[in-house]
Scaffold this motif. Structure first.
Motif, PDB file in Angstrom:
ATOM      1  N   ASN A  14       0.795  -1.238   0.000  1.00 33.42           N
ATOM      2  CA  ASN A  14       0.000   0.000   0.000  1.00 33.42           C
ATOM      3  C   ASN A  14       0.821   1.279   0.000  1.00 33.42           C
ATOM      4  OD1 ASN A  14      -2.363  -1.526   0.033  1.00 33.42           O
ATOM      5  ND2 ASN A  14      -2.371  -1.596   2.268  1.00 33.42           N
ATOM      6  N   TYR A  15       2.138   1.181  -0.237  1.00 30.00           N
ATOM      7  CA  TYR A  15       2.986   2.367  -0.311  1.00 30.00           C
ATOM      8  C   TYR A  15       3.816   2.310  -1.590  1.00 30.00           C
ATOM      9  CZ  TYR A  15       1.924   3.200   4.592  1.00 30.00           C
ATOM     10  OH  TYR A  15       1.275   3.445   5.767  1.00 30.00           O
ATOM     11  N   ALA A  16       3.930   3.430  -2.253  1.00 31.13           N
ATOM     12  CA  ALA A  16       4.743   3.496  -3.470  1.00 31.13           C
ATOM     13  C   ALA A  16       6.177   3.878  -3.106  1.00 31.13           C
ATOM     14  CB  ALA A  16       4.162   4.533  -4.427  1.00 31.13           C
ATOM     15  N   LEU A  17       7.106   3.557  -3.993  1.00 27.29           N
ATOM     16  CA  LEU A  17       8.491   3.954  -3.790  1.00 27.29           C
ATOM     17  C   LEU A  17       8.659   5.434  -4.096  1.00 27.29           C
ATOM     18  CD1 LEU A  17      10.456   1.017  -5.464  1.00 27.29           C
ATOM     19  CD2 LEU A  17      10.182   1.450  -3.035  1.00 27.29           C
ATOM     20  N   SER A  18       9.550   6.072  -3.368  1.00 34.82           N
ATOM     21  CA  SER A  18       9.834   7.480  -3.648  1.00 34.82           C
ATOM     22  C   SER A  18      10.730   7.575  -4.880  1.00 34.82           C
ATOM     23  CB  SER A  18      10.510   8.128  -2.443  1.00 34.82           C
ATOM     24  OG  SER A  18      11.818   7.605  -2.281  1.00 34.82           O
ATOM     25  N   ASP A  19      10.905   8.783  -5.393  1.00 30.14           N
ATOM     26  CA  ASP A  19      11.742   8.975  -6.583  1.00 30.14           C
ATOM     27  C   ASP A  19      13.194   8.596  -6.308  1.00 30.14           C
ATOM     28  OD1 ASP A  19       9.614   9.828  -8.105  1.00 30.14           O
ATOM     29  OD2 ASP A  19       9.934  11.952  -7.651  1.00 30.14           O
ATOM     30  N   ILE A  20      13.675   8.892  -5.117  1.00 26.50           N
ATOM     31  CA  ILE A  20      15.055   8.552  -4.769  1.00 26.50           C
ATOM     32  C   ILE A  20      15.235   7.040  -4.731  1.00 26.50           C
ATOM     33  CG2 ILE A  20      16.783   8.683  -2.927  1.00 26.50           C
ATOM     34  CD1 ILE A  20      15.573  11.420  -2.225  1.00 26.50           C
ATOM     35  N   GLU A  21      14.271   6.324  -4.176  1.00 24.20           N
ATOM     36  CA  GLU A  21      14.342   4.866  -4.129  1.00 24.20           C
ATOM     37  C   GLU A  21      14.282   4.263  -5.526  1.00 24.20           C
ATOM     38  OE1 GLU A  21      12.329   4.089   0.248  1.00 24.20           O
ATOM     39  OE2 GLU A  21      11.030   4.253  -1.520  1.00 24.20           O
ATOM     40  N   LYS A  22      13.471   4.846  -6.392  1.00 28.32           N
ATOM     41  CA  LYS A  22      13.391   4.361  -7.779  1.00 28.32           C
ATOM     42  C   LYS A  22      14.715   4.579  -8.506  1.00 28.32           C
ATOM     43  CE  LYS A  22       8.440   4.967  -8.431  1.00 28.32           C
ATOM     44  NZ  LYS A  22       7.379   5.660  -9.156  1.00 28.32           N
ATOM     45  N   LYS A  23      15.343   5.741  -8.293  1.00 28.01           N
ATOM     46  CA  LYS A  23      16.642   6.012  -8.920  1.00 28.01           C
ATOM     47  C   LYS A  23      17.701   5.053  -8.397  1.00 28.01           C
ATOM     48  CE  LYS A  23      15.822  10.873  -9.911  1.00 28.01           C
ATOM     49  NZ  LYS A  23      16.173  12.257  -9.582  1.00 28.01           N
ATOM     50  N   TYR A  24      17.681   4.785  -7.096  1.00 31.75           N
ATOM     51  CA  TYR A  24      18.611   3.836  -6.484  1.00 31.75           C
ATOM     52  C   TYR A  24      18.446   2.449  -7.112  1.00 31.75           C
ATOM     53  CZ  TYR A  24      20.736   0.907  -2.870  1.00 31.75           C
ATOM     54  OH  TYR A  24      21.493  -0.021  -2.198  1.00 31.75           O
ATOM     55  N   ASN A  25      17.204   1.989  -7.251  1.00 31.34           N
ATOM     56  CA  ASN A  25      16.936   0.684  -7.864  1.00 31.34           C
ATOM     57  C   ASN A  25      17.386   0.662  -9.319  1.00 31.34           C
ATOM     58  OD1 ASN A  25      15.877  -0.279  -5.512  1.00 31.34           O
ATOM     59  ND2 ASN A  25      13.743  -0.120  -6.145  1.00 31.34           N
ATOM     60  N   LYS A  26      17.215   1.764 -10.021  1.00 30.01           N
ATOM     61  CA  LYS A  26      17.623   1.827 -11.428  1.00 30.01           C
ATOM     62  C   LYS A  26      19.142   1.728 -11.565  1.00 30.01           C
ATOM     63  CE  LYS A  26      17.071   4.633 -15.559  1.00 30.01           C
ATOM     64  NZ  LYS A  26      16.436   3.725 -16.471  1.00 30.01           N
ATOM     65  N   ILE A  27      19.876   2.395 -10.677  1.00 30.59           N
ATOM     66  CA  ILE A  27      21.340   2.334 -10.717  1.00 30.59           C
ATOM     67  C   ILE A  27      21.817   0.917 -10.412  1.00 30.59           C
ATOM     68  CG2 ILE A  27      23.420   3.118  -9.522  1.00 30.59           C
ATOM     69  CD1 ILE A  27      21.996   5.848  -9.216  1.00 30.59           C
ATOM     70  N   ILE A  28      21.220   0.291  -9.420  1.00 26.59           N
ATOM     71  CA  ILE A  28      21.586  -1.088  -9.092  1.00 26.59           C
ATOM     72  C   ILE A  28      21.285  -2.014 -10.272  1.00 26.59           C
ATOM     73  CG2 ILE A  28      20.986  -3.068  -7.640  1.00 26.59           C
ATOM     74  CD1 ILE A  28      20.675  -1.161  -5.340  1.00 26.59           C
ATOM     75  N   GLY A  29      20.154  -1.808 -10.930  1.00 28.43           N
ATOM     76  CA  GLY A  29      19.794  -2.623 -12.093  1.00 28.43           C
ATOM     77  C   GLY A  29      20.774  -2.462 -13.234  1.00 28.43           C
ATOM     78  N   GLU A  30      21.247  -1.243 -13.469  1.00 23.69           N
ATOM     79  CA  GLU A  30      22.214  -1.006 -14.547  1.00 23.69           C
ATOM     80  C   GLU A  30      23.534  -1.715 -14.253  1.00 23.69           C
ATOM     81  OE1 GLU A  30      22.356   3.234 -14.730  1.00 23.69           O
ATOM     82  OE2 GLU A  30      20.458   3.380 -15.841  1.00 23.69           O
ATOM     83  N   ILE A  31      23.972  -1.664 -13.002  1.00 22.16           N
ATOM     84  CA  ILE A  31      25.209  -2.355 -12.625  1.00 22.16           C
ATOM     85  C   ILE A  31      25.031  -3.863 -12.759  1.00 22.16           C
ATOM     86  CG2 ILE A  31      26.750  -2.845 -10.688  1.00 22.16           C
ATOM     87  CD1 ILE A  31      26.139   0.019  -9.696  1.00 22.16           C
ATOM     88  N   ARG A  32      23.878  -4.360 -12.317  1.00 19.41           N
ATOM     89  CA  ARG A  32      23.624  -5.796 -12.357  1.00 19.41           C
ATOM     90  C   ARG A  32      23.574  -6.325 -13.785  1.00 19.41           C
ATOM     91  NH1 ARG A  32      18.682  -9.158  -9.584  1.00 19.41           N
ATOM     92  NH2 ARG A  32      19.400 -11.171 -10.343  1.00 19.41           N
ATOM     93  N   ILE A  33      23.031  -5.548 -14.702  1.00 23.11           N
ATOM     94  CA  ILE A  33      22.952  -5.978 -16.094  1.00 23.11           C
ATOM     95  C   ILE A  33      24.342  -6.225 -16.658  1.00 23.11           C
ATOM     96  CG2 ILE A  33      22.407  -5.153 -18.423  1.00 23.11           C
ATOM     97  CD1 ILE A  33      19.894  -3.879 -17.215  1.00 23.11           C
ATOM     98  N   VAL A  34      25.271  -5.313 -16.373  1.00 25.57           N
ATOM     99  CA  VAL A  34      26.647  -5.461 -16.864  1.00 25.57           C
ATOM    100  C   VAL A  34      27.269  -6.733 -16.313  1.00 25.57           C
ATOM    101  CG1 VAL A  34      28.951  -4.442 -16.787  1.00 25.57           C
ATOM    102  CG2 VAL A  34      26.969  -2.994 -17.186  1.00 25.57           C
ATOM    103  N   ILE A  35      27.100  -6.968 -15.023  1.00 23.97           N
ATOM    104  CA  ILE A  35      27.675  -8.157 -14.391  1.00 23.97           C
ATOM    105  C   ILE A  35      27.050  -9.429 -14.950  1.00 23.97           C
ATOM    106  CG2 ILE A  35      27.884  -9.379 -12.192  1.00 23.97           C
ATOM    107  CD1 ILE A  35      28.068  -6.569 -10.902  1.00 23.97           C
TER     108      ILE A  35
END
Length: 76
Positions: A14-35
């Motif tokens: 029942n709670y959405a992620l904040s913009d900062i949390e979404k950006k954090y997840n996006k950065i982690i996803g970009e790093i993970r894709i490379v690995i």
């Protein structure tokens, strides 16, 4: 030691992620894709995807050689 595990932030019920949390997840996803792509390239040599049946002494040497080849391919 020295490594910190980065995990994405999960959405709470029942709670959405904040913009900062979404950006954090996006950065982690970009790093993970490379690995993950590098892991896939290493597995094409089949030394990591199957049981290693040769001498254990030479396993490290062969992994290092394959990693060097993958690095060389990625730099070109």
């Amino acid at each position: 030691r020295g490594f910190k595990l980065l995990t994405p932030i999960k959405k709470k019920k029942n709670y959405a992620l904040s913009d900062i949390e979404k950006k954090y997840n996006k950065i982690i996803g970009e790093i993970r894709i490379v690995i993950e792509h590098i892991n896939r390239q290493l597995k094409t040599f089949r030394i990591l995807s199957e049981r290693y049946r040769n001498r254990r002494k030479r396993f490290g040497l062969r992994i290092n050689l394959i990693a060097a080849l993958v690095n060389r391919i990625n730099l070109q």
